[in-house]
Design a protein around this motif. Structure first.
Motif, PDB file in Angstrom:
ATOM      1  N   LEU B 124       0.824  -1.195   0.000  1.00 40.68           N
ATOM      2  CA  LEU B 124       0.000   0.000   0.000  1.00 40.68           C
ATOM      3  C   LEU B 124       0.862   1.251   0.000  1.00 40.68           C
ATOM      4  CD1 LEU B 124      -3.042   0.180   2.334  1.00 40.68           C
ATOM      5  CD2 LEU B 124      -1.755   2.200   1.895  1.00 40.68           C
ATOM      6  N   VAL B 125       1.947   1.213   0.787  1.00 41.93           N
ATOM      7  CA  VAL B 125       2.765   2.418   0.916  1.00 41.93           C
ATOM      8  C   VAL B 125       3.477   2.728  -0.390  1.00 41.93           C
ATOM      9  CG1 VAL B 125       4.745   3.381   2.103  1.00 41.93           C
ATOM     10  CG2 VAL B 125       3.048   2.147   3.386  1.00 41.93           C
ATOM     11  N   VAL B 126       3.948   1.689  -1.074  1.00 44.36           N
ATOM     12  CA  VAL B 126       4.787   1.970  -2.240  1.00 44.36           C
ATOM     13  C   VAL B 126       4.047   1.923  -3.557  1.00 44.36           C
ATOM     14  CG1 VAL B 126       6.855   1.139  -1.138  1.00 44.36           C
ATOM     15  CG2 VAL B 126       5.484  -0.422  -2.456  1.00 44.36           C
ATOM     16  N   ALA B 127       2.788   1.543  -3.566  1.00 42.86           N
ATOM     17  CA  ALA B 127       2.113   1.387  -4.853  1.00 42.86           C
ATOM     18  C   ALA B 127       1.870   2.730  -5.504  1.00 42.86           C
ATOM     19  CB  ALA B 127       0.794   0.647  -4.652  1.00 42.86           C
ATOM     20  N   ASP B 128       2.104   2.776  -6.801  1.00 45.59           N
ATOM     21  CA  ASP B 128       1.823   3.994  -7.535  1.00 45.59           C
ATOM     22  C   ASP B 128       0.588   3.823  -8.421  1.00 45.59           C
ATOM     23  OD1 ASP B 128       3.286   5.988 -10.080  1.00 45.59           O
ATOM     24  OD2 ASP B 128       2.467   6.635  -8.176  1.00 45.59           O
ATOM     25  N   HIS B 129       0.386   2.618  -8.899  1.00 43.25           N
ATOM     26  CA  HIS B 129      -0.785   2.315  -9.707  1.00 43.25           C
ATOM     27  C   HIS B 129      -1.987   2.284  -8.775  1.00 43.25           C
ATOM     28  CE1 HIS B 129      -3.452   0.223 -12.406  1.00 43.25           C
ATOM     29  NE2 HIS B 129      -2.539   0.152 -13.332  1.00 43.25           N
ATOM     30  N   SER B 130      -3.017   3.055  -9.104  1.00 42.67           N
ATOM     31  CA  SER B 130      -4.109   3.243  -8.155  1.00 42.67           C
ATOM     32  C   SER B 130      -4.854   1.953  -7.873  1.00 42.67           C
ATOM     33  CB  SER B 130      -5.085   4.304  -8.662  1.00 42.67           C
ATOM     34  OG  SER B 130      -5.471   4.008  -9.982  1.00 42.67           O
ATOM     35  N   LEU B 131      -5.017   1.105  -8.888  1.00 46.66           N
ATOM     36  CA  LEU B 131      -5.738  -0.136  -8.643  1.00 46.66           C
ATOM     37  C   LEU B 131      -4.918  -1.086  -7.797  1.00 46.66           C
ATOM     38  CD1 LEU B 131      -7.509  -0.707 -12.025  1.00 46.66           C
ATOM     39  CD2 LEU B 131      -8.388   0.227  -9.920  1.00 46.66           C
ATOM     40  N   LEU B 132      -3.601  -1.060  -7.978  1.00 48.38           N
ATOM     41  CA  LEU B 132      -2.748  -1.878  -7.108  1.00 48.38           C
ATOM     42  C   LEU B 132      -2.876  -1.411  -5.676  1.00 48.38           C
ATOM     43  CD1 LEU B 132      -0.638  -4.114  -7.269  1.00 48.38           C
ATOM     44  CD2 LEU B 132       1.107  -2.356  -7.364  1.00 48.38           C
ATOM     45  N   LEU B 133      -2.931  -0.100  -5.495  1.00 51.73           N
ATOM     46  CA  LEU B 133      -3.107   0.436  -4.147  1.00 51.73           C
ATOM     47  C   LEU B 133      -4.427  -0.017  -3.569  1.00 51.73           C
ATOM     48  CD1 LEU B 133      -1.887   3.784  -3.023  1.00 51.73           C
ATOM     49  CD2 LEU B 133      -4.190   3.296  -2.423  1.00 51.73           C
ATOM     50  N   PHE B 134      -5.480  -0.015  -4.388  1.00 49.15           N
ATOM     51  CA  PHE B 134      -6.775  -0.475  -3.904  1.00 49.15           C
ATOM     52  C   PHE B 134      -6.702  -1.933  -3.490  1.00 49.15           C
ATOM     53  CE2 PHE B 134     -11.163  -0.933  -3.365  1.00 49.15           C
ATOM     54  CZ  PHE B 134     -11.574  -2.083  -4.000  1.00 49.15           C
ATOM     55  N   LEU B 139      -6.699  -5.748   0.971  1.00 50.26           N
ATOM     56  CA  LEU B 139      -6.001  -6.837   1.650  1.00 50.26           C
ATOM     57  C   LEU B 139      -5.740  -6.481   3.110  1.00 50.26           C
ATOM     58  CD1 LEU B 139      -3.268  -8.509  -0.559  1.00 50.26           C
ATOM     59  CD2 LEU B 139      -5.084  -9.589   0.717  1.00 50.26           C
ATOM     60  N   THR B 140      -5.370  -5.220   3.367  1.00 51.58           N
ATOM     61  CA  THR B 140      -5.178  -4.863   4.766  1.00 51.58           C
ATOM     62  C   THR B 140      -6.495  -4.943   5.527  1.00 51.58           C
ATOM     63  OG1 THR B 140      -5.474  -2.507   4.326  1.00 51.58           O
ATOM     64  CG2 THR B 140      -3.232  -3.323   4.367  1.00 51.58           C
ATOM     65  N   SER B 141      -7.594  -4.541   4.893  1.00 51.30           N
ATOM     66  CA  SER B 141      -8.878  -4.643   5.590  1.00 51.30           C
ATOM     67  C   SER B 141      -9.184  -6.089   5.950  1.00 51.30           C
ATOM     68  CB  SER B 141     -10.017  -4.111   4.702  1.00 51.30           C
ATOM     69  OG  SER B 141      -9.909  -2.743   4.523  1.00 51.30           O
ATOM     70  N   ILE B 142      -8.965  -6.985   4.980  1.00 47.03           N
ATOM     71  CA  ILE B 142      -9.306  -8.389   5.224  1.00 47.03           C
ATOM     72  C   ILE B 142      -8.404  -8.994   6.285  1.00 47.03           C
ATOM     73  CG2 ILE B 142      -9.399 -10.660   4.189  1.00 47.03           C
ATOM     74  CD1 ILE B 142     -10.093  -9.386   1.596  1.00 47.03           C
ATOM     75  N   SER B 143      -7.098  -8.771   6.180  1.00 44.54           N
ATOM     76  CA  SER B 143      -6.218  -9.392   7.171  1.00 44.54           C
ATOM     77  C   SER B 143      -6.443  -8.786   8.542  1.00 44.54           C
ATOM     78  CB  SER B 143      -4.755  -9.309   6.759  1.00 44.54           C
ATOM     79  OG  SER B 143      -4.475  -8.117   6.103  1.00 44.54           O
ATOM     80  N   SER B 144      -6.773  -7.499   8.606  1.00 47.10           N
ATOM     81  CA  SER B 144      -7.033  -6.937   9.931  1.00 47.10           C
ATOM     82  C   SER B 144      -8.349  -7.450  10.477  1.00 47.10           C
ATOM     83  CB  SER B 144      -7.041  -5.413   9.880  1.00 47.10           C
ATOM     84  OG  SER B 144      -8.181  -4.957   9.230  1.00 47.10           O
ATOM     85  N   PHE B 145      -9.283  -7.830   9.598  1.00 47.84           N
ATOM     86  CA  PHE B 145     -10.509  -8.469  10.065  1.00 47.84           C
ATOM     87  C   PHE B 145     -10.181  -9.750  10.817  1.00 47.84           C
ATOM     88  CE2 PHE B 145     -14.783  -9.802  10.161  1.00 47.84           C
ATOM     89  CZ  PHE B 145     -14.862 -11.107   9.717  1.00 47.84           C
ATOM     90  N   TYR B 146      -9.291 -10.555  10.239  1.00 46.32           N
ATOM     91  CA  TYR B 146      -8.880 -11.768  10.932  1.00 46.32           C
ATOM     92  C   TYR B 146      -8.175 -11.463  12.234  1.00 46.32           C
ATOM     93  CZ  TYR B 146     -10.004 -15.066   7.314  1.00 46.32           C
ATOM     94  OH  TYR B 146     -10.680 -15.850   6.428  1.00 46.32           O
ATOM     95  N   LEU B 147      -7.347 -10.420  12.201  1.00 46.98           N
ATOM     96  CA  LEU B 147      -6.556 -10.155  13.391  1.00 46.98           C
ATOM     97  C   LEU B 147      -7.400  -9.565  14.509  1.00 46.98           C
ATOM     98  CD1 LEU B 147      -3.321  -8.822  11.716  1.00 46.98           C
ATOM     99  CD2 LEU B 147      -3.602 -10.924  12.984  1.00 46.98           C
ATOM    100  N   ILE B 148      -8.348  -8.686  14.161  1.00 51.25           N
ATOM    101  CA  ILE B 148      -9.174  -8.085  15.209  1.00 51.25           C
ATOM    102  C   ILE B 148     -10.076  -9.142  15.832  1.00 51.25           C
ATOM    103  CG2 ILE B 148     -10.960  -6.396  15.725  1.00 51.25           C
ATOM    104  CD1 ILE B 148      -9.915  -4.658  13.608  1.00 51.25           C
ATOM    105  N   GLY B 149     -10.624 -10.000  14.999  1.00 53.50           N
ATOM    106  CA  GLY B 149     -11.506 -11.028  15.530  1.00 53.50           C
ATOM    107  C   GLY B 149     -10.749 -12.229  16.035  1.00 53.50           C
ATOM    108  N   PHE B 150      -9.569 -11.999  16.561  1.00 52.75           N
ATOM    109  CA  PHE B 150      -8.681 -13.101  16.911  1.00 52.75           C
ATOM    110  C   PHE B 150      -9.293 -13.991  17.975  1.00 52.75           C
ATOM    111  CE2 PHE B 150      -4.621 -14.959  16.604  1.00 52.75           C
ATOM    112  CZ  PHE B 150      -4.261 -15.407  17.852  1.00 52.75           C
ATOM    113  N   PHE B 179     -10.886   6.618  -7.620  1.00 52.86           N
ATOM    114  CA  PHE B 179      -9.741   6.310  -8.487  1.00 52.86           C
ATOM    115  C   PHE B 179     -10.165   6.179  -9.934  1.00 52.86           C
ATOM    116  CE2 PHE B 179      -6.837   6.504  -5.404  1.00 52.86           C
ATOM    117  CZ  PHE B 179      -6.515   5.391  -4.655  1.00 52.86           C
ATOM    118  N   VAL B 180     -11.295   5.482 -10.137  1.00 51.22           N
ATOM    119  CA  VAL B 180     -11.743   5.285 -11.512  1.00 51.22           C
ATOM    120  C   VAL B 180     -12.101   6.633 -12.141  1.00 51.22           C
ATOM    121  CG1 VAL B 180     -13.561   4.271 -12.896  1.00 51.22           C
ATOM    122  CG2 VAL B 180     -12.481   2.937 -11.139  1.00 51.22           C
ATOM    123  N   MET B 181     -12.753   7.487 -11.355  1.00 50.95           N
ATOM    124  CA  MET B 181     -13.115   8.788 -11.902  1.00 50.95           C
ATOM    125  C   MET B 181     -11.871   9.602 -12.242  1.00 50.95           C
ATOM    126  SD  MET B 181     -16.161   9.515  -9.244  1.00 50.95           S
ATOM    127  CE  MET B 181     -16.955  10.988  -9.790  1.00 50.95           C
TER     128      MET B 181
END
Lengths: 113, 890
Positions: B124-134, B139-150, B179-181
């Motif tokens: 996320l920090v290094v991505a320049d392509h907007s869709l890659l950043l998305f 992915l961070t949302s999903i993995s943090s979902f697993y981690l918060i609901g530990f 991003f698309v706009m």
């Protein structure tokens, strides 16, 4: 096949398929699924010129027919077959577990699951 | 940077694999923490090895597909600092978790998600392509979902995880929209290009809306007002997870995005002001909320919210914003992570986080006290710490940062008060049966100590880091603002300490929860009501909703687009029009469908449907599609056979007819739908020839080595699609056998079939089997140059297999899962045929041909086709083995 003829067949198949899929019984849904699948396959076929007497096989002297929609439809037929087997299996198992194939009553003020 | 991303991703994969491998001895040896430490350490080594101690400013371009936009990764000095921060804190937490998660299998749950999260955060920090950043954002949302609901057994943990996922997920979608706009406006998906075109972006309406949507994404992720309510709930996660996610990394993602797009936003009319207002509101509300809890972890959560507001604020102050932002974000990450980890030590050893229950820990946990002191000094910005540099720059640059000033004071005061209570006071503020405890292991307090120490070492490292600012400032920079900040903090701390126990204050601060509960109630009610309306617990209602919407949209579009039919001649008839044949097709189809609709049992319906299917076969045959006709006839017959085989499972009562009103309404939808699709297919037949088919026809004999273009497309040119399709078949086969396991007893169905007394099948059956097998092989081999191929051969062989399983003449020595092996072999062969192309450095699934003995041509597409055939046979055989078991299945 003329476009009009093909379109009529598609219309009939699609209409029957949809009507059956809206019935509240799983068996009719399965039948509707079969008809629906056939309709969609024919519709992919109708996207290109459907000629009579030619062939997608490149013999000399025969105008080749359009092979690309045929390839797509072939995979669609086989996947539809696989899906239908799965639906029947799940429905059969449900029936063995005493779950009815009829749809339940509509919800009134049912709270969320 | 690509190497670092690969290292973390491989670490995630290995951690995932380590879950299933090895016995208890393996696990007891702390493999997973060691793996994680290696991952982080090697990433850091690679980073510094590649760039040295000077901050890099570079772009890496990865082209991953021909003709698409390449993925670009961008590093700037500030972003590089954040990368190092993530890696360093991650390393510290890996060491910490080696001791923290010692219960059975806890670390197996933690480390894969942790490493996946690190991977996505770095990307996320290094991505320049907007869709890659998305992609990395989600992915961070999903993995943090697993981690918060530990601690998944706790209801509150699950609810918090879902809430966090919902809020950040909706924000992520909004960000994608933005991003698309922006890509529409600027013509490019890269953030760096957007920065260069920021003037045009800001001038256009579409660009401003895009910026708005993107800001929603950033605000939800960084928990700014009004989306701040999910962050305290996320404290249900274990402390190291909170230390990583909610202090050092994930919540920073939003402000990092704002930083990346800072120049664009700074030029836009209302955005800097809006952001500043929201940040200030976040700070103020969090200050109030600090009174509402005595849980030290929640206190730290609110201080994190305040710090996020300060970070947000710091971006809009003017020229030096980037530098200030960098200092503040790194400093905050280090000291907040240290604080959380140290709090985790207390929680781990003493069993409580409540400041009302802990007392006098200075003597009992001296090391932890040292860590707390160090982090606190970093927090208030003692000269020499990184935070001091950031604060001084911040205060001097703009008078608009008074909320930050106030917030920092409150933070320091509250933490001071809490620390005093926990470490120094001699008796609990409320009565409790709390027992004393001892110090934690060095693995627990060592990492936060290092992090705290780094806060003081960092300014030294930053001197070399080339941030574009001269860090060696003289003592005249120490302004009275810093001292005033400390004084205010001390005052706030005293006030807080004295009045914290006041009940009225706590009620008042809890009252600010209305936004959270209101929003939650609204979303819940909306979801329930809409589901009741759109689905009403019935499959048919659900389908009806979709169909009505679909048809309505089609009709609307048809009337809206004028150019669709104007000037186009509608071809209704073709040259080979034979009215008798076509009318008979239509008539028999109508008859068949009528019979299906009126059927009262499944068997009747399927027989009528087979009649319709037969007409489809004739349509295919007449329409010059021999392969299709063969496949359709095979599938049609097998459908009928399988329905017969499953017939004993189907409920036996004849079907009732339904209510007339619902029949009429559904009939209306069906008629509309039929006409619509018929019309659509008419419009399709406007004779626009596809561009591709001339290419395929030209190339098939030479490149594809075959003249049956359908087969060549299926197994050579478009083999990747077919590979996906046969995977679906494998899944279907396994699903069916799992669902139907054990439902059929050993001999019953065979006896039913053979008890009717007619000997035909017994006598002619074996002959039929051999004929079918021979036909199958024949069709397979000739498929490339004549109608046939793997699918058709497989269907024929499948019928043969069915007969083999059925007839008593054949000794069925195969094991119960013989056909699973057939299925697996099929997929493996198909894959191998594609991988062979790597040996000659071509792409996956390129066809390679050789000639044996001068005339026999063999190629990888033939191998692929064989795999296809095996899978079709395997599907039929596997399902049939459920119906005719060869051995008793336990």
């Amino acid at each position: 096949m003329s476009p009009l003829g093909l379109a009529s067949v598609i219309a009939i198949l699609f209409g029957s398929g949809i009507y059956l899929m809206l019935r509240p019984h799983l068996g009719k849904v399965v039948l509707g699924f079969i008809l629906f699948g056939n309709a969609i396959n024919l519709m992919i076929l109708s996207s290109q010129k459907v000629s009579v007497g030619s062939s997608p096989i490149l013999h000399e002297g025969i105008v080749p027919s359009d092979a690309l929609p045929q390839a797509l439809i072939l995979t669609a037929i086989v996947i539809g077959f696989g899906m239908m087997i799965v639906i029947l299996a799940v429905g059969g198992r449900a029936s063995k577990e005493k779950l009815s194939w009829d749809s339940p009553e509509k919800t009134g003020e049912k709270s969320h699951d | 940077m690509t190497i670092i991303l690969s290292i973390t991703f491989l670490g995630f994969l290995f951690a995932l694999m380590a879950r299933g491998v090895g016995g208890d001895a393996f696990r007891g040896k702390r493999v997973l923490p060691a793996l994680s430490i290696i991952t982080f350490a090697s990433s850091l080594l690679v980073f510094f090895g590649q760039y040295g101690l000077v901050a890099p400013e570079m772009t890496e371009v990865l082209s991953w597909t021909m003709g698409g936009s390449p993925l670009r990764l961008v590093l700037s000095p500030v972003l590089a600092s954040i990368v190092v921060l993530i890696l360093v804190v991650g390393l510290a937490i890996s060491v910490y978790c080696a001791s923290y998660f010692h219960q059975y299998r806890e670390d197996e749950k933690f480390f894969p998600a942790f490493l996946l999260f690190t991977f996505s955060m770095l990307g996320l920090v290094v991505a320049d392509h907007s869709l890659l950043l998305f992609l990395f954002w989600e992915l961070t949302s999903i993995s943090s979902f697993y981690l918060i609901g530990f601690y998944g057994q706790k209801d509150s943990a699950r609810r918090s995880a879902v809430q966090a996922l919902l809020v950040t997920g909706v924000g992520g979608l909004s960000m994608l929209l933005g991003f698309v706009m922006l890509q529409r406006v600027t013509g490019s998906p890269y953030l760096s290009v957007w920065f260069q075109q920021s003037f045009e972006v800001v001038k256009s309406d579409l660009g401003l809306w895009a910026l708005f949507f993107i800001s929603l994404g950033a605000l939800t992720k960084s928990a700014q007002f009004p989306f701040h309510f999910w962050l305290p709930g996320a404290m249900a996660a274990p402390t190291p997870i909170s230390a990583y996610l909610h202090s050092a990394t994930m919540v920073k993602a939003g402000v990092i995005l704002l930083y990346k797009m800072q120049e664009i936003y700074a030029m836009a009319p209302w955005f800097p002001l809006g952001f500043s207002i929201l940040a200030s509101l976040t700070i103020l509300i969090s200050c109030v909320r600090l009174f509402s809890t005595s849980d030290f972890k929640l206190t730290l959560a609110y201080t994190t919210l305040i710090s996020l507001g300060i970070l947000n604020l710091s971006l809009w102050i003017g020229e030096m914003a980037g530098v200030v932002f960098c200092f503040l974000i790194v400093a905050h990450g280090l000291y907040k992570a240290a604080l959380f980890l140290a709090l985790g030590v207390i929680d781990h050893e003493a069993g409580s986080r409540d400041v009302f229950e802990l007392f006098g820990l200075r003597k009992k946990m001296p090391a932890t006290f040292l860590v707390f002191t160090l982090s606190f000094l970093a927090l208030i910005g003692v000269p020499g710490s990184l935070n001091a540099l950031g604060k001084e720059q911040l205060f001097q640059l703009s008078p608009n940062v008074w909320p930050a000033f106030f917030g920092l004071s409150v933070v320091s005061g509250v933490v001071l008060s809490a620390m005093y209570t926990v470490f120094f006071s001699q008796s609990p503020r409320r009565k409790s049966e709390f027992q004393a405890c001892k110090e934690g292991s060095i693995l627990l307090w060592g990492p936060p100590l290092c992090l705290g120490a780094l806060s003081f070492l960092a300014p030294v490292l930053f001197e070399k880091w080339n941030l574009g600012v001269n860090l060696v400032e003289g003592p005249e920079q120490r302004s009275w603002l810093g001292l005033g900040n400390w004084g205010l903090g001390l005052g706030v701390g005293v006030v807080f300490h004295l009045f914290f126990n006041s009940v009225k204050l706590r009620f008042f601060s809890r009252g600010t929860d209305w936004l959270n509960s209101g929003l939650t109630w609204f979303i819940d009610t909306l979801a329930v009501k809409s589901r009741q309306f759109l689905q009403a617990n019935q499959l048919s209602t659900h389908i009806k909703t979709i169909l009505i919407f679909w048809f309505g949209l089609n009709i609307y579009l048809f009337f809206k687009s004028e150019s669709l039919l104007k000037g186009q001649k509608l071809y209704l008839f073709s040259e080979d029009f034979n009215p008798w044949i076509e009318l008979s097709f239509i008539f028999i189809t109508a008859l068949g469908c009528f019979l299906v609709i009126r059927s009262k049992k499944l068997l009747e319906g399927v027989i009528a449907a087979s009649l319709v299917g037969l007409i489809v076969v004739f349509i295919f045959a007449r329409g010059s599609s021999p392969d299709l006709a063969l496949t359709q006839i095979g599938v049609e017959s097998l459908t009928l056979v399988f329905v017969l085989l499953f017939l004993k499972l189907v409920p036996t009562e004849p079907w009732r007819t339904d209510r007339l009103s619902s029949q009429q309404f559904d009939g209306l939808i069906a008629v509309v739908g039929g006409l619509l699709l018929g019309g659509l297919s008419l419009m399709q037949g406007l004779r626009v020839p596809s561009q591709l088919i001339s290419y395929f026809n030209d190339v098939a004999p030479s490149l594809g080595q075959g003249i049956n273009v359908v087969n060549v497309i299926l197994v050579d040119f478009r083999a990747l699609d077919t590979l996906g399709e046969i995977t679906v078949l494998v899944i279907a086969a396994f699903c069916t056998s799992l669902v139907l396991a054990g439902l059929f007893s050993k001999q019953s169905l065979r006896e039913d079939i053979f008890s009717s007394g007619k000997p035909n099948l017994k006598v002619f059956g074996p002959i039929l089997v051999f004929v079918l097998l021979g036909l199958a092989i024949y069709f397979y081999f000739r498929g490339h140059n004549a109608p046939g191929g793997g699918f058709i051969g497989g269907l024929l062989a499948g019928v043969a297999v069915l007969l083999i399983l059925l007839l008593p003449q054949f000794k069925r020595k195969m094991t119960a899962n013989f056909f699973s092996f057939v299925l697996a072999a099929g997929i493996l062969i198909a894959f191998i045929s594609g991988i062979l192309a790597f040996a000659v450095q071509k792409q996956f699934l390129t066809g390679l041909w050789t000639t044996l003995f001068g005339f026999l041509s063999l190629g990888t597409p033939m191998l692929f086709d064989f795999g296809v055939m095996l899978i079709v046979v395997g599907l039929i055989g596997h399902v049939s083995q459920v119906v005719f078991p060869t051995k008793e299945m336990s």
